[in-house]
Design a protein around this motif. Structure first.
Motif, PDB file in Angstrom:
ATOM      1  N   GLY A 183      41.971  41.425  50.990  1.00  0.00           N
ATOM      2  CA  GLY A 183      42.417  40.036  50.847  1.00  0.00           C
ATOM      3  C   GLY A 183      42.791  39.689  49.410  1.00  0.00           C
ATOM      4  N   LEU A 184      43.486  40.604  48.742  1.00  0.00           N
ATOM      5  CA  LEU A 184      43.842  40.384  47.342  1.00  0.00           C
ATOM      6  C   LEU A 184      44.871  39.268  47.187  1.00  0.00           C
ATOM      7  CD1 LEU A 184      44.282  44.081  46.116  1.00  0.00           C
ATOM      8  CD2 LEU A 184      42.247  42.632  45.957  1.00  0.00           C
ATOM      9  N   SER A 185      44.699  38.488  46.144  1.00  0.00           N
ATOM     10  CA  SER A 185      45.713  37.495  45.801  1.00  0.00           C
ATOM     11  C   SER A 185      46.930  38.252  45.275  1.00  0.00           C
ATOM     12  CB  SER A 185      45.183  36.548  44.727  1.00  0.00           C
ATOM     13  OG  SER A 185      45.052  37.242  43.492  1.00  0.00           O
ATOM     14  N   PRO A 186      48.092  37.612  45.232  1.00  0.00           N
ATOM     15  CA  PRO A 186      49.270  38.293  44.678  1.00  0.00           C
ATOM     16  C   PRO A 186      49.039  38.792  43.245  1.00  0.00           C
ATOM     17  CG  PRO A 186      49.953  36.317  45.841  1.00  0.00           C
ATOM     18  CD  PRO A 186      48.452  36.298  45.796  1.00  0.00           C
ATOM     19  N   GLU A 187      48.299  38.015  42.462  1.00  0.00           N
ATOM     20  CA  GLU A 187      48.019  38.421  41.076  1.00  0.00           C
ATOM     21  C   GLU A 187      47.115  39.648  41.047  1.00  0.00           C
ATOM     22  OE1 GLU A 187      47.382  35.204  42.209  1.00  0.00           O
ATOM     23  OE2 GLU A 187      49.269  34.389  41.459  1.00  0.00           O
ATOM     24  N   GLN A 188      46.074  39.650  41.892  1.00  0.00           N
ATOM     25  CA  GLN A 188      45.163  40.800  41.949  1.00  0.00           C
ATOM     26  C   GLN A 188      45.911  42.051  42.420  1.00  0.00           C
ATOM     27  OE1 GLN A 188      42.237  38.910  44.576  1.00  0.00           O
ATOM     28  NE2 GLN A 188      40.654  39.561  43.121  1.00  0.00           N
ATOM     29  N   ARG A 189      46.740  41.863  43.408  1.00  0.00           N
ATOM     30  CA  ARG A 189      47.504  42.994  43.958  1.00  0.00           C
ATOM     31  C   ARG A 189      48.412  43.594  42.892  1.00  0.00           C
ATOM     32  NH1 ARG A 189      49.268  43.497  49.883  1.00  0.00           N
ATOM     33  NH2 ARG A 189      50.562  45.339  49.832  1.00  0.00           N
ATOM     34  N   THR A 190      49.098  42.752  42.157  1.00  0.00           N
ATOM     35  CA  THR A 190      49.969  43.217  41.077  1.00  0.00           C
ATOM     36  C   THR A 190      49.155  43.963  40.026  1.00  0.00           C
ATOM     37  OG1 THR A 190      51.534  41.415  41.456  1.00  0.00           O
ATOM     38  CG2 THR A 190      51.582  42.464  39.284  1.00  0.00           C
ATOM     39  N   LYS A 191      47.994  43.436  39.694  1.00  0.00           N
ATOM     40  CA  LYS A 191      47.116  44.079  38.707  1.00  0.00           C
ATOM     41  C   LYS A 191      46.669  45.455  39.193  1.00  0.00           C
ATOM     42  CE  LYS A 191      43.864  44.192  35.382  1.00  0.00           C
ATOM     43  NZ  LYS A 191      44.168  44.502  34.040  1.00  0.00           N
ATOM     44  N   VAL A 192      46.217  45.539  40.450  1.00  0.00           N
ATOM     45  CA  VAL A 192      45.728  46.796  41.006  1.00  0.00           C
ATOM     46  C   VAL A 192      46.863  47.817  41.110  1.00  0.00           C
ATOM     47  CG1 VAL A 192      44.767  47.868  43.095  1.00  0.00           C
ATOM     48  CG2 VAL A 192      43.760  45.767  42.188  1.00  0.00           C
ATOM     49  N   GLU A 193      48.022  47.378  41.589  1.00  0.00           N
ATOM     50  CA  GLU A 193      49.174  48.285  41.665  1.00  0.00           C
ATOM     51  C   GLU A 193      49.546  48.789  40.274  1.00  0.00           C
ATOM     52  OE1 GLU A 193      52.143  45.931  43.617  1.00  0.00           O
ATOM     53  OE2 GLU A 193      51.458  46.507  45.618  1.00  0.00           O
ATOM     54  N   GLY A 194      49.466  47.920  39.280  1.00  0.00           N
ATOM     55  CA  GLY A 194      49.759  48.319  37.907  1.00  0.00           C
ATOM     56  C   GLY A 194      48.773  49.353  37.395  1.00  0.00           C
TER      57      GLY A 194
ATOM     58  N   ALA B  72      40.430  59.723  31.636  1.00  0.00           N
ATOM     59  CA  ALA B  72      41.450  58.782  32.121  1.00  0.00           C
ATOM     60  C   ALA B  72      41.005  58.173  33.447  1.00  0.00           C
ATOM     61  CB  ALA B  72      42.794  59.487  32.272  1.00  0.00           C
ATOM     62  N   ARG B  73      40.423  58.995  34.315  1.00  0.00           N
ATOM     63  CA  ARG B  73      39.970  58.510  35.619  1.00  0.00           C
ATOM     64  C   ARG B  73      38.807  57.530  35.465  1.00  0.00           C
ATOM     65  NH1 ARG B  73      41.678  58.682  41.057  1.00  0.00           N
ATOM     66  NH2 ARG B  73      40.141  57.322  41.964  1.00  0.00           N
ATOM     67  N   ALA B  74      37.891  57.814  34.527  1.00  0.00           N
ATOM     68  CA  ALA B  74      36.757  56.922  34.296  1.00  0.00           C
ATOM     69  C   ALA B  74      37.241  55.562  33.797  1.00  0.00           C
ATOM     70  CB  ALA B  74      35.785  57.543  33.300  1.00  0.00           C
ATOM     71  N   GLU B  75      38.230  55.572  32.929  1.00  0.00           N
ATOM     72  CA  GLU B  75      38.792  54.304  32.437  1.00  0.00           C
ATOM     73  C   GLU B  75      39.471  53.544  33.575  1.00  0.00           C
ATOM     74  OE1 GLU B  75      42.123  52.671  29.259  1.00  0.00           O
ATOM     75  OE2 GLU B  75      41.349  54.699  29.023  1.00  0.00           O
ATOM     76  N   PHE B  76      40.218  54.270  34.414  1.00  0.00           N
ATOM     77  CA  PHE B  76      40.858  53.648  35.572  1.00  0.00           C
ATOM     78  C   PHE B  76      39.808  53.031  36.493  1.00  0.00           C
ATOM     79  CE2 PHE B  76      41.822  54.238  40.105  1.00  0.00           C
ATOM     80  CZ  PHE B  76      42.884  53.369  40.243  1.00  0.00           C
ATOM     81  N   ASP B  77      38.763  53.806  36.808  1.00  0.00           N
ATOM     82  CA  ASP B  77      37.712  53.304  37.699  1.00  0.00           C
ATOM     83  C   ASP B  77      37.057  52.049  37.143  1.00  0.00           C
ATOM     84  OD1 ASP B  77      38.180  55.313  39.539  1.00  0.00           O
ATOM     85  OD2 ASP B  77      36.435  56.520  38.962  1.00  0.00           O
ATOM     86  N   ALA B  78      36.791  52.031  35.844  1.00  0.00           N
ATOM     87  CA  ALA B  78      36.172  50.850  35.223  1.00  0.00           C
ATOM     88  C   ALA B  78      37.102  49.638  35.316  1.00  0.00           C
ATOM     89  CB  ALA B  78      35.825  51.140  33.758  1.00  0.00           C
ATOM     90  N   ASN B  79      38.379  49.847  35.053  1.00  0.00           N
ATOM     91  CA  ASN B  79      39.345  48.742  35.133  1.00  0.00           C
ATOM     92  C   ASN B  79      39.531  48.264  36.571  1.00  0.00           C
ATOM     93  OD1 ASN B  79      39.800  48.734  32.360  1.00  0.00           O
ATOM     94  ND2 ASN B  79      41.502  50.174  32.502  1.00  0.00           N
ATOM     95  N   LEU B  80      39.547  49.211  37.505  1.00  0.00           N
ATOM     96  CA  LEU B  80      39.706  48.840  38.912  1.00  0.00           C
ATOM     97  C   LEU B  80      38.481  48.084  39.410  1.00  0.00           C
ATOM     98  CD1 LEU B  80      41.684  49.026  41.270  1.00  0.00           C
ATOM     99  CD2 LEU B  80      40.512  51.122  41.969  1.00  0.00           C
ATOM    100  N   LYS B  81      37.310  48.529  39.005  1.00  0.00           N
ATOM    101  CA  LYS B  81      36.072  47.840  39.395  1.00  0.00           C
ATOM    102  C   LYS B  81      36.075  46.409  38.855  1.00  0.00           C
ATOM    103  CE  LYS B  81      32.226  50.182  39.468  1.00  0.00           C
ATOM    104  NZ  LYS B  81      30.994  50.896  39.074  1.00  0.00           N
ATOM    105  N   ALA B  82      36.569  46.237  37.628  1.00  0.00           N
ATOM    106  CA  ALA B  82      36.648  44.896  37.041  1.00  0.00           C
ATOM    107  C   ALA B  82      37.627  44.024  37.830  1.00  0.00           C
ATOM    108  CB  ALA B  82      37.067  44.988  35.574  1.00  0.00           C
ATOM    109  N   ALA B  83      38.718  44.624  38.305  1.00  0.00           N
ATOM    110  CA  ALA B  83      39.732  43.863  39.045  1.00  0.00           C
ATOM    111  C   ALA B  83      39.288  43.538  40.469  1.00  0.00           C
ATOM    112  CB  ALA B  83      41.047  44.642  39.083  1.00  0.00           C
ATOM    113  N   LEU B  84      38.564  44.467  41.108  1.00  0.00           N
ATOM    114  CA  LEU B  84      38.196  44.288  42.514  1.00  0.00           C
ATOM    115  C   LEU B  84      36.783  43.765  42.725  1.00  0.00           C
ATOM    116  CD1 LEU B  84      39.608  47.604  44.057  1.00  0.00           C
ATOM    117  CD2 LEU B  84      40.661  45.331  44.080  1.00  0.00           C
ATOM    118  N   GLY B  85      35.932  43.912  41.729  1.00  0.00           N
ATOM    119  CA  GLY B  85      34.517  43.600  41.911  1.00  0.00           C
ATOM    120  C   GLY B  85      33.826  44.789  42.564  1.00  0.00           C
ATOM    121  N   GLU B  86      32.517  44.761  42.544  1.00  0.00           N
ATOM    122  CA  GLU B  86      31.725  45.879  43.074  1.00  0.00           C
ATOM    123  C   GLU B  86      31.999  46.151  44.553  1.00  0.00           C
ATOM    124  OE1 GLU B  86      29.548  49.008  42.095  1.00  0.00           O
ATOM    125  OE2 GLU B  86      29.567  47.363  40.663  1.00  0.00           O
TER     126      GLU B  86
END
Length: 182
Positions: free
Chosen positions: A57-68, A102-116
């Motif tokens: 149920g991502l908002s358009p902004e969240q979706r854009t962030k995650v896709e990025g 690189a993967r650890a940084e991605f995971d941390a950023n994705l977790k911040a964007a999506l929540g736990e």
């Protein structure tokens, strides 16, 4: 193999791998190529992760962030491989470390964007991609019948397949072939 030098639009069959990599990087430096690659990349991410995005149920902004973030991870992986090749880095453990960082940084950023909870759903989704591929094929084939597979049924089937992996034939390796066979 016949290959093209994209920087000069010359095709030849004798370009070495480093020259091919240089040509690819030159092509990717062009804004029109970057725009095309970005469109294709986003479409591939949408195709692969669209159902997850819908479930989250991502908002358009969240979706854009995650896709990025996903596109950035793909680009970082390519950049790491290209840089390692250019610098003559042949140490697999050093490359694995760079990719892991690189993967650890991605995971941390994705977790911040999506929540736990969202990140946990993403991890489950990633782990079940092979099953999702099989179920998507089945769903597509059944879409023309009187009883197509619903999205809920497809998700249930993914979870059933993931919980009950098919046994490997005796002597088969992870790739599905017997040892010693190419």
């Amino acid at each position: 193999i016949y290959q093209c030098d994209w920087s000069s639009d010359v095709c030849s069959s004798d370009l070495n791998p480093l020259k091919q990599l240089e040509n690819l990087r030159n092509a990717l430096a062009k804004p029109e190529v970057q725009a095309s690659v970005s469109v294709v990349q986003r479409a591939m991410i949408e195709s692969r992760y669209g159902p997850l995005f819908k479930n989250l149920g991502l908002s358009p902004e969240q979706r854009t962030k995650v896709e990025g973030l996903m596109a950035e991870l793909q680009n970082t992986s390519l950049d790491l491989a290209a840089s390692a090749s250019e610098q003559g880095v042949n140490d697999p453990s050093a490359l694995r470390k760079l990719y892991a960082d690189a993967r650890a940084e991605f995971d941390a950023n994705l977790k911040a964007a999506l929540g736990e909870p969202g990140f946990a759903q993403y991890q489950n989704y990633e782990q079940t991609l092979p099953q999702r591929s099989v179920v998507a094929q089945l769903q597509q084939r059944l879409s023309y019948t009187e009883t197509p597979l619903t999205s809920a049924q497809a998700e249930q089937l993914v979870q059933i397949l993931a919980a009950n992996p098919a046994p490997r034939p005796e002597g088969a390796t992870r790739g599905g072939q017997a040892p010693g066979r190419g």
